[in-house]
Design a protein around this motif. Structure first.
Motif, short mmCIF file in Angstrom:
data_model
loop_
_atom_site.label_atom_id
_atom_site.label_comp_id
_atom_site.label_asym_id
_atom_site.label_seq_id
_atom_site.Cartn_x
_atom_site.Cartn_y
_atom_site.Cartn_z
N ASP A 43 -2.63 -5.15 16.51
CA ASP A 43 -3.97 -4.83 16.04
C ASP A 43 -4.25 -5.53 14.71
O ASP A 43 -5.37 -5.97 14.45
CB ASP A 43 -4.13 -3.32 15.88
CG ASP A 43 -4.16 -2.59 17.22
OD1 ASP A 43 -4.56 -3.21 18.22
OD2 ASP A 43 -3.78 -1.41 17.26
N ALA A 283 -3.10 5.13 10.53
CA ALA A 283 -3.90 5.13 11.75
C ALA A 283 -3.01 5.09 12.99
O ALA A 283 -3.31 5.76 14.00
CB ALA A 283 -4.86 3.95 11.75
N ARG A 284 -1.94 4.34 12.93
CA ARG A 284 -1.01 4.27 14.07
C ARG A 284 -0.42 5.65 14.36
O ARG A 284 -0.37 6.08 15.52
CB ARG A 284 0.11 3.28 13.75
CG ARG A 284 1.29 3.35 14.70
CD ARG A 284 2.35 2.33 14.37
NE ARG A 284 3.59 2.60 15.09
CZ ARG A 284 4.61 1.74 15.17
NH1 ARG A 284 4.53 0.57 14.58
NH2 ARG A 284 5.71 2.06 15.84
N LYS A 287 -2.82 8.12 15.94
CA LYS A 287 -3.01 7.85 17.36
C LYS A 287 -1.82 8.30 18.19
O LYS A 287 -1.97 8.87 19.27
CB LYS A 287 -3.26 6.34 17.56
CG LYS A 287 -3.51 5.96 19.01
CD LYS A 287 -3.81 4.46 19.11
CE LYS A 287 -4.08 4.05 20.56
NZ LYS A 287 -4.36 2.59 20.67
N ASN A 350 -6.64 1.51 13.63
CA ASN A 350 -5.36 0.84 13.42
C ASN A 350 -5.60 -0.66 13.23
O ASN A 350 -6.58 -1.20 13.73
CB ASN A 350 -4.45 1.08 14.62
CG ASN A 350 -3.00 0.77 14.32
OD1 ASN A 350 -2.62 0.62 13.16
ND2 ASN A 350 -2.19 0.67 15.34
#
Length: 435
Positions: A43, A283-284, A287, A350
Motif C-alpha cells: 500500500d 492503520a494496518r 484493519k 494504510n
C-alpha cells in the motif's frame, strides 16, 4: 586495509566517479527515477506512485517509482558502482550521513527550495549533515508511542501505563493472566524487534533511553561528539529491557532474532500486547486486529528522566550525477508542498508514506479523523533525532549488537557491556574524525 580506511577510499572514488555521470532514471528512459524503501506492491508503494503521478500531472516531468525493501542500501551501492544512481531517493533521515560520506548526495540550498519557510525546524535539522549543510529535504516525520491491546488491558483490569513500573506490571499481566481468554499460556507483554539487522535492537531501545534522559552520544562543541552510553540513565534503560527479557520473561520468544517485518506479524497474531513503534503500522493493525481492540499511549517517563522518544522520518534525497537536476528540485518542492504532503499522508488508510507532516501548514486533524494519531503528534514535540555525525549507521549497528547481546545472554552484565560499547563508539567517532 581497515574498514574505516576502506570506507574513505570508496567514498572518495564514488565522489569522483559520480560527478557528471547520468542517473539510472534520466539516462535510461528520460523519466525521473524515484526509489523508496517500501515493499513492492505494498500500500505504501501505491501511495508513492500516487504522489509521483500527481507530480507529473502538475509539472509535466515523467517519473518512474521503484519500491524496494530488502537490502535497500546494498542495491544502492550496486547502482553507485555502475554509475546509475536513481535521481531521487526517499530514505531514512538516519541514512543521511552514510549516503553523504559515499558521495551520493547533492548539497541543497534550502533557501532556494520553494516552501522551505513552512518546514518544521525539527525536521529541517534532520536534513543537515555534520557540516551544517543540507543534503536532503524533509518529507516525513515520526515519533514513537505504545500501541497496546486495549481489550487485553481491560480484561486484566489495569489502567494505561503512566510509569515504567506500570508498564512492567501490565506486561506481566499480559504474560500471566490469559488476556485473550483461550485458556493457554501463549501471550506475552512486549513484542520487540530486538534483532541486529539494520540496527533494530538499537532502534527499539532508543525511545526508552530518551524517555529516561539517556543518550548514545552527545555534542562536545566544534562539530565533535563523545560517547555517553555509560551514562547511568542509558544503562538503566538497557537494564530495564534486560529484566523484561530475562527476569520477568515478558517479551515474545524469538524477539532477539526478529526485525520489524516479523514483529508486526507477531503482534497481529496476538502473541503480545505492547508494541513500542511508530505510527506507520497503526492503520494496518486497525484493519487486521480491529479498531476497538487497540489504543495508543505515550511512552511513560523513565525513573530518571523524560519526556522523550525517538524521532525520525524520511528525507527526499537529490542524488549526485542526475541528468535532470531541475526535475529533482521540482519533485522535492512538490513532495513538501501541502498537496504533496496530503497525498503522502493517505488520510486514515494504510500505506501512508508521510507519517506526520513536515509542512507546518498541514493540519493533521483535518486529514486524519483517528484521534490516536494525535498521541504521536504530541510526542513529536520532545522527539530526539540521530545526531548529525558523519555516519550514524555504524553507531546504531554497534549499539544494536551490544543491546542484543545483553538481552540474549541473561548472564551478561549490562554496565560492563555498556563500557565495552563506549570504547567501540569512541573509536568509531575517532575514525569519522568526529571525536
Amino acid at each position: 586495509m581497515s574498514r574505516q580506511l576502506l570506507g574513505v577510499a570508496v567514498a572518495t572514488a564514488l565522489a569522483v566517479t559520480l560527478t557528471g555521470c547520468g542517473s539510472g532514471g534520466s539516462s535510461s528512459d528520460d523519466a525521473l527515477q524515484i526509489w523508496i524503501r517500501q515493499a513492492p506492491d505494498s500500500d505504501s508503494a501505491k501511495t508513492a506512485k500516487k504522489l509521483a503521478d500527481a507530480f507529473t500531472k502538475a509539472s509535466g516531468v515523467k517519473t518512474k517509482v521503484v519500491a524496494l525493501f530488502d537490502d535497500f542500501e546494498t542495491k544502492l551501492q550496486q547502482q553507485a558502482a555502475q554509475k546509475k544512481l536513481p535521481d531521487i531517493v526517499i530514505n531514512d533521515t538516519a541514512q543521511l550521513g552514510n549516503m553523504h560520506t559515499q558521495g551520493w548526495l547533492r548539497e541543497i540550498d534550502m533557501n532556494a527550495v520553494a516552501g522551505h519557510d513552512k518546514l518544521s525546524e525539527t525536521a529541517l535539522k534532520a536534513a543537515q549533515g555534520s557540516d551544517g549543510k543540507y543534503y536532503g529535504v524533509p518529507f516525513s516525520a515520526q515519533s514513537f508511542a505504545l500501541i497496546i491491546r486495549k481489550d487485553w488491558r481491560e480484561k486484566v483490569g489495569m489502567q494505561p501505563p503512566q510509569s515504567w513500573d506500570d508498564l512492567a506490571k501490565l506486561a506481566k499481566a499480559f504474560t500471566e493472566k490469559d488476556p485473550d481468554g483461550n485458556g493457554q499460556a501463549d501471550t506475552y507483554g512486549f513484542v520487540a524487534p530486538a534483532g541486529t539487522k539494520r540496527g533494530y535492537a538499537s532502534w527499539y531501545a532508543s525511545s526508552l533511553i530518551y524517555a529516561n534522559g539517556g543518550d548514545f552520544i552527545k555534542a562536545a562543541g566544534g562539530g565533535k561528539f563523545a560517547s555517553t552510553v555509560t551514562d547511568p540513565k542509558t544503562v538503566e534503560a538497557v537494564q530495564f529491557l534486560q529484566d523484561q527479557f530475562c527476569k520477568a520473561k515478558t517479551v515474545n520468544p524469538g524477539a532477539v532474532s526478529n526485525d520489524t517485518t516479523v514483529t508486526h506479524e507477531v503482534f497481529e497474531k496476538g502473541q503480545g500486547g505492547i508494541y513500542l513503534v511508530g505510527p506507520y503500522v497503526l492503520a494496518r493493525f486497525i484493519k487486521s486486529i480491529g479498531t476497538d481492540k487497540l489504543e495508543v499511549d505515550p511512552v511513560p517517563n523513565g525513573p530518571s528522566g523524560g519526556p522523550g522518544t525517538l524521532g525520525e522520518g524520511e528525507n527526499v534525497y537529490l542524488m549526485a550525477g542526475s541528468g535532470n537536476q531541475d526535475g529533482q528540485k521540482k519533485f522535492a518542492e512538490f513532495a513538501v508542498s501541502a498537496d504533496g504532503q496530503k497525498i503522502g499522508m493517505n488520510k486514515d488508510a494504510n500505506g501512508a508514506i508521510v507519517r506526520l507532516p513536515v509542512n507546518t501548514a498541514v493540519d493533521l486533524s483535518a486529514e486524519r479523523s483517528d484521534p490516536r494519531w494525535k498521541v504521536f503528534q504530541d510526542s513529536y514535540a520532545h522527539a530526539v533525532y540521530a545526531p548529525p555525525v558523519p555516519n550514524w549507521a555504524p553507531i546504531r549497528q554497534d549499539s544494536a549488537d551490544a543491546f542484543n547481546a545483553v538481552w540474549a545472554d541473561c548472564s551478561a552484565d549490562v554496565k560492563t557491556k555498556m563500557g565495552e560499547l563506549n570504547t567501540k563508539l569512541t573509536q568509531e567517532l575517532q575514525s569519522q574524525k568526529a571525536s
